[in-house]
Design a protein around this motif. Structure first.
Motif, PDB file in Angstrom:
ATOM      1  N   GLN A 198     -52.369 -10.599  23.266  1.00  0.00           N
ATOM      2  CA  GLN A 198     -53.370 -10.522  24.327  1.00  0.00           C
ATOM      3  C   GLN A 198     -54.756 -10.929  23.826  1.00  0.00           C
ATOM      4  O   GLN A 198     -55.582 -11.415  24.592  1.00  0.00           O
ATOM      5  CB  GLN A 198     -53.404  -9.112  24.908  1.00  0.00           C
ATOM      6  CG  GLN A 198     -52.182  -8.778  25.762  1.00  0.00           C
ATOM      7  CD  GLN A 198     -52.166  -7.328  26.209  1.00  0.00           C
ATOM      8  OE1 GLN A 198     -53.076  -6.541  25.876  1.00  0.00           O
ATOM      9  NE2 GLN A 198     -51.142  -6.946  26.967  1.00  0.00           N
ATOM     10  N   GLN A 199     -55.002 -10.741  22.538  1.00  0.00           N
ATOM     11  CA  GLN A 199     -56.295 -11.131  21.982  1.00  0.00           C
ATOM     12  C   GLN A 199     -56.502 -12.642  22.029  1.00  0.00           C
ATOM     13  O   GLN A 199     -57.641 -13.115  22.018  1.00  0.00           O
ATOM     14  CB  GLN A 199     -56.400 -10.656  20.515  1.00  0.00           C
ATOM     15  CG  GLN A 199     -56.305  -9.159  20.335  1.00  0.00           C
ATOM     16  CD  GLN A 199     -56.275  -8.779  18.862  1.00  0.00           C
ATOM     17  OE1 GLN A 199     -56.591  -9.587  17.982  1.00  0.00           O
ATOM     18  NE2 GLN A 199     -55.892  -7.538  18.587  1.00  0.00           N
ATOM     19  N   TRP A 200     -55.417 -13.396  22.093  1.00  0.00           N
ATOM     20  CA  TRP A 200     -55.506 -14.853  22.096  1.00  0.00           C
ATOM     21  C   TRP A 200     -55.688 -15.425  23.504  1.00  0.00           C
ATOM     22  O   TRP A 200     -56.004 -16.607  23.645  1.00  0.00           O
ATOM     23  CB  TRP A 200     -54.257 -15.459  21.446  1.00  0.00           C
ATOM     24  CG  TRP A 200     -54.230 -15.257  19.962  1.00  0.00           C
ATOM     25  CD1 TRP A 200     -53.839 -14.124  19.298  1.00  0.00           C
ATOM     26  CD2 TRP A 200     -54.627 -16.192  18.967  1.00  0.00           C
ATOM     27  NE1 TRP A 200     -53.967 -14.309  17.948  1.00  0.00           N
ATOM     28  CE2 TRP A 200     -54.440 -15.570  17.706  1.00  0.00           C
ATOM     29  CE3 TRP A 200     -55.104 -17.495  19.001  1.00  0.00           C
ATOM     30  CZ2 TRP A 200     -54.733 -16.205  16.504  1.00  0.00           C
ATOM     31  CZ3 TRP A 200     -55.390 -18.136  17.796  1.00  0.00           C
ATOM     32  CH2 TRP A 200     -55.211 -17.498  16.574  1.00  0.00           C
ATOM     33  N   GLY A 201     -55.515 -14.635  24.513  1.00  0.00           N
ATOM     34  CA  GLY A 201     -55.719 -15.106  25.875  1.00  0.00           C
ATOM     35  C   GLY A 201     -54.676 -16.133  26.302  1.00  0.00           C
ATOM     36  O   GLY A 201     -53.702 -16.404  25.601  1.00  0.00           O
ATOM     37  N   ALA A 202     -54.915 -16.733  27.468  1.00  0.00           N
ATOM     38  CA  ALA A 202     -53.998 -17.736  28.003  1.00  0.00           C
ATOM     39  C   ALA A 202     -54.212 -19.071  27.305  1.00  0.00           C
ATOM     40  O   ALA A 202     -55.267 -19.333  26.717  1.00  0.00           O
ATOM     41  CB  ALA A 202     -54.221 -17.893  29.507  1.00  0.00           C
ATOM     42  N   LYS A 203     -53.219 -19.910  27.388  1.00  0.00           N
ATOM     43  CA  LYS A 203     -53.331 -21.220  26.738  1.00  0.00           C
ATOM     44  C   LYS A 203     -54.441 -22.048  27.384  1.00  0.00           C
ATOM     45  O   LYS A 203     -54.684 -21.970  28.596  1.00  0.00           O
ATOM     46  CB  LYS A 203     -52.004 -21.978  26.808  1.00  0.00           C
ATOM     47  CG  LYS A 203     -51.511 -22.280  28.208  1.00  0.00           C
ATOM     48  CD  LYS A 203     -50.175 -22.998  28.134  1.00  0.00           C
ATOM     49  CE  LYS A 203     -49.663 -23.329  29.535  1.00  0.00           C
ATOM     50  NZ  LYS A 203     -48.361 -24.032  29.489  1.00  0.00           N
ATOM     51  N   ALA A 204     -55.128 -22.818  26.563  1.00  0.00           N
ATOM     52  CA  ALA A 204     -56.213 -23.714  26.995  1.00  0.00           C
ATOM     53  C   ALA A 204     -57.380 -22.969  27.631  1.00  0.00           C
ATOM     54  O   ALA A 204     -58.172 -23.567  28.356  1.00  0.00           O
ATOM     55  CB  ALA A 204     -55.692 -24.785  27.946  1.00  0.00           C
ATOM     56  N   SER A 205     -57.496 -21.670  27.329  1.00  0.00           N
ATOM     57  CA  SER A 205     -58.581 -20.878  27.906  1.00  0.00           C
ATOM     58  C   SER A 205     -59.700 -20.695  26.893  1.00  0.00           C
ATOM     59  O   SER A 205     -59.537 -20.943  25.695  1.00  0.00           O
ATOM     60  CB  SER A 205     -58.052 -19.506  28.336  1.00  0.00           C
ATOM     61  OG  SER A 205     -57.642 -18.751  27.203  1.00  0.00           O
ATOM     62  N   ALA A 206     -60.847 -20.215  27.378  1.00  0.00           N
ATOM     63  CA  ALA A 206     -61.977 -19.939  26.492  1.00  0.00           C
ATOM     64  C   ALA A 206     -61.634 -18.856  25.467  1.00  0.00           C
ATOM     65  O   ALA A 206     -61.956 -19.011  24.278  1.00  0.00           O
ATOM     66  CB  ALA A 206     -63.203 -19.550  27.315  1.00  0.00           C
ATOM     67  N   PRO A 207     -60.973 -17.744  25.864  1.00  0.00           N
ATOM     68  CA  PRO A 207     -60.604 -16.744  24.851  1.00  0.00           C
ATOM     69  C   PRO A 207     -59.681 -17.299  23.766  1.00  0.00           C
ATOM     70  O   PRO A 207     -59.809 -16.940  22.595  1.00  0.00           O
ATOM     71  CB  PRO A 207     -59.900 -15.655  25.669  1.00  0.00           C
ATOM     72  CG  PRO A 207     -60.486 -15.785  27.031  1.00  0.00           C
ATOM     73  CD  PRO A 207     -60.701 -17.250  27.235  1.00  0.00           C
ATOM     74  N   ARG A 208     -58.749 -18.197  24.151  1.00  0.00           N
ATOM     75  CA  ARG A 208     -57.844 -18.771  23.151  1.00  0.00           C
ATOM     76  C   ARG A 208     -58.618 -19.617  22.138  1.00  0.00           C
ATOM     77  O   ARG A 208     -58.415 -19.494  20.928  1.00  0.00           O
ATOM     78  CB  ARG A 208     -56.775 -19.618  23.854  1.00  0.00           C
ATOM     79  CG  ARG A 208     -55.829 -20.392  22.935  1.00  0.00           C
ATOM     80  CD  ARG A 208     -54.829 -19.486  22.224  1.00  0.00           C
ATOM     81  NE  ARG A 208     -53.964 -18.783  23.140  1.00  0.00           N
ATOM     82  CZ  ARG A 208     -52.793 -19.253  23.616  1.00  0.00           C
ATOM     83  NH1 ARG A 208     -52.380 -20.449  23.245  1.00  0.00           N
ATOM     84  NH2 ARG A 208     -52.056 -18.528  24.442  1.00  0.00           N
TER      85      ARG A 208
END
Length: 263
Positions: A198-208
């Motif tokens: 969950q720390q990595w966020g969704a793919k191609a997202s700002a959190p990732r």
């Protein structure tokens, strides 16, 4: 008085190698040894010409198509494979995807897409215990100045996917950057606790992208604290890859604060 000219003529012709024909000597005839030598030389010349012709053909002929022996070209059924085996195919696909040959590159990218779809499918269900691997330690024991991603925080995904830097065991820039690209744009392998993913966020997202960039910057800063001299190659690779992420994915797309690798 008998003429002696014919006798002298016969002797002269014989000395030149004439052969006897119909009771007389013919100037066109040659000894058997001379004929054998001539044929032997002709045969040797022919052999040399054949060798030369084959050599020229080998150079001028178009390069034969290499037999595609990689299992990636005939993708196995992924649903029946365990995650370590799928990871091995993923690594081969990464190398294919940076090939100069367009057909191999396309097959590599197709294989990566199929593998990441399988990772996503398995990530939606409960993980079996055999799919887990030993979580990397965050400790930093003393040693000879070596640096491994397992010693750094937030190294799980990159360590699992064999992202390696440095001169001794590091991957080529194209391989490293393709791994980073797939980590940012693709599905992550379902071998980690849900809280960590969950720390990595969704793919191609700002959190990732932020997680990925902060990880590289953290590796770089930790290496500079430990032994900047011995880890110069690793530091250079991390900073180069951080610049790659910044140029290709961050600029004009996201607005979060870009991490700094300087101390």
């Amino acid at each position: 008085m008998a003429k002696t000219f014919p006798l002298r003529a016969n002797v002269k012709s014989k000395r030149k190698g004439a052969s006897k024909k119909g009771g007389g000597w013919s100037p066109s005839a040659r000894p058997v040894t001379a004929e054998v030598g001539r044929y032997a030389r002709a045969e040797e010349r022919q052999k040399l010409m054949d060798i030369r012709a084959s050599f020229v053909d080998a150079i001028e002929a178009p390069e034969p198509k290499r037999r595609e022996s990689s299992s990636l070209l005939e993708m196995p059924e992924l649903t029946g494979l365990d995650l370590p085996k799928i990871l091995g195919i993923w690594k081969n696909a990464i190398r294919l995807s940076v090939s100069l040959d367009a057909r191999r590159r396309q097959r590599g990218e197709l294989a990566l897409s199929k593998i990441e779809q399988e990772w996503k499918r398995r990530g939606l269900s409960a993980l079996s215990s055999r799919d887990y691997f030993r979580w990397p330690s965050t400790g930093a024991p003393g040693g000879a100045g070596g640096f491994d991603l397992g010693d750094a925080p937030a190294a799980g995904v990159l360590s699992y996917l064999d992202y390696r830097v440095g001169q001794t065991r590091g991957e080529a820039p194209a391989i490293r950057q393709m791994i980073l690209r797939r980590v940012f744009e693709g599905e992550l392998p379902p071998v980690f606790p849900a809280e960590y993913l969950q720390q990595w966020g969704a793919k191609a997202s700002a959190p990732r992208l932020q997680k990925l960039a902060e990880s590289l910057a953290s590796f770089c800063r930790n290496a500079k604290r430990r032994d900047r001299g011995n880890l110069a190659d690793a530091i250079r690779d991390w900073e180069s890859d951080l610049a790659y992420l910044h140029t290709h994915f961050y600029v004009a797309k996201f607005r979060f604060g870009w991490p700094n690798s300087r101390l």
